[in-house]
Enzyme design. Structure first.
Site, PDB file in Angstrom:
ATOM      1  N   GLU A   1       0.842  -1.205   0.000  1.00  0.00           N
ATOM      2  CA  GLU A   1       0.000   0.000   0.000  1.00  0.00           C
ATOM      3  C   GLU A   1       0.874   1.251   0.000  1.00  0.00           C
ATOM      4  O   GLU A   1       0.563   2.244  -0.645  1.00  0.00           O
ATOM      5  CB  GLU A   1      -0.920   0.025   1.221  1.00  0.00           C
ATOM      6  CG  GLU A   1      -1.982  -1.045   1.210  1.00  0.00           C
ATOM      7  CD  GLU A   1      -2.864  -0.960   2.423  1.00  0.00           C
ATOM      8  OE1 GLU A   1      -4.010  -0.486   2.270  1.00  0.00           O
ATOM      9  OE2 GLU A   1      -2.410  -1.355   3.519  1.00  0.00           O
TER      10      GLU A   1
ATOM     11  N   LYS B   1     -11.544   4.867   1.627  1.00  0.00           N
ATOM     12  CA  LYS B   1     -10.457   4.071   1.048  1.00  0.00           C
ATOM     13  C   LYS B   1     -11.104   2.987   0.180  1.00  0.00           C
ATOM     14  O   LYS B   1     -11.186   1.823   0.562  1.00  0.00           O
ATOM     15  CB  LYS B   1      -9.600   3.469   2.166  1.00  0.00           C
ATOM     16  CG  LYS B   1      -8.348   2.785   1.697  1.00  0.00           C
ATOM     17  CD  LYS B   1      -7.503   2.336   2.884  1.00  0.00           C
ATOM     18  CE  LYS B   1      -6.234   1.663   2.432  1.00  0.00           C
ATOM     19  NZ  LYS B   1      -5.405   1.243   3.583  1.00  0.00           N
TER      20      LYS B   1
END
Length: 131
Positions: free
Chosen positions: A24, A101
């Site tokens: 990420e 997200k």
């Protein structure tokens, strides 16, 4: 009782490198931020002067800098940092920040993951107003 007015900035999408997993942080992803600022807007309405309100273009730039800036593990932390930025303008009495997200690393089909924090100005600083 005096009621506060509201400025909303929704759908601000910025690339960031936040997350618990190494991939990420390495590859990054888009985050979307929604803000609701509560403050008195009578003066701005009376003067018709941007200096008497929160300049939402400048606010958007400041929030984008937080999202694009130093990585954090949790979107809870990111939301808190954004709330602090929004409350830097002393006219803002409280703020609601939602960080979305939508590309979170979840192996199931989902539309979105979001965290919302509520912060209010107190004489001693900031307070979490969630129950």
């Amino acid at each position: 009782m005096d009621f506060l007015d509201e400025i909303a900035l929704t759908g601000l999408t910025v690339f960031g490198r936040h997350g618990v997993y190494d991939h990420e942080r390495e590859y990054g992803q888009e985050f979307t931020v929604d803000l609701r600022l509560r403050l008195a807007l009578e003066q701005a309405a009376a003067t018709d002067d941007v200096n008497d309100t929160v300049h939402y273009g400048e606010l958007a730039q400041n929030v984008a800098a937080v999202v694009a800036g130093e990585p954090v593990n949790l979107i809870e932390t990111l939301a808190e940092r954004i709330a602090v930025v929004a409350l830097e303008d002393l006219r803002v009495q409280n703020v609601t920040v939602t960080v979305h997200k939508p590309h979170a690393p979840i192996s199931l089909s989902f539309a979105d993951v979001a965290v919302t924090v509520h912060r209010t100005r107190t004489p001693d600083g900031l307070e979490d107003i969630t129950a």
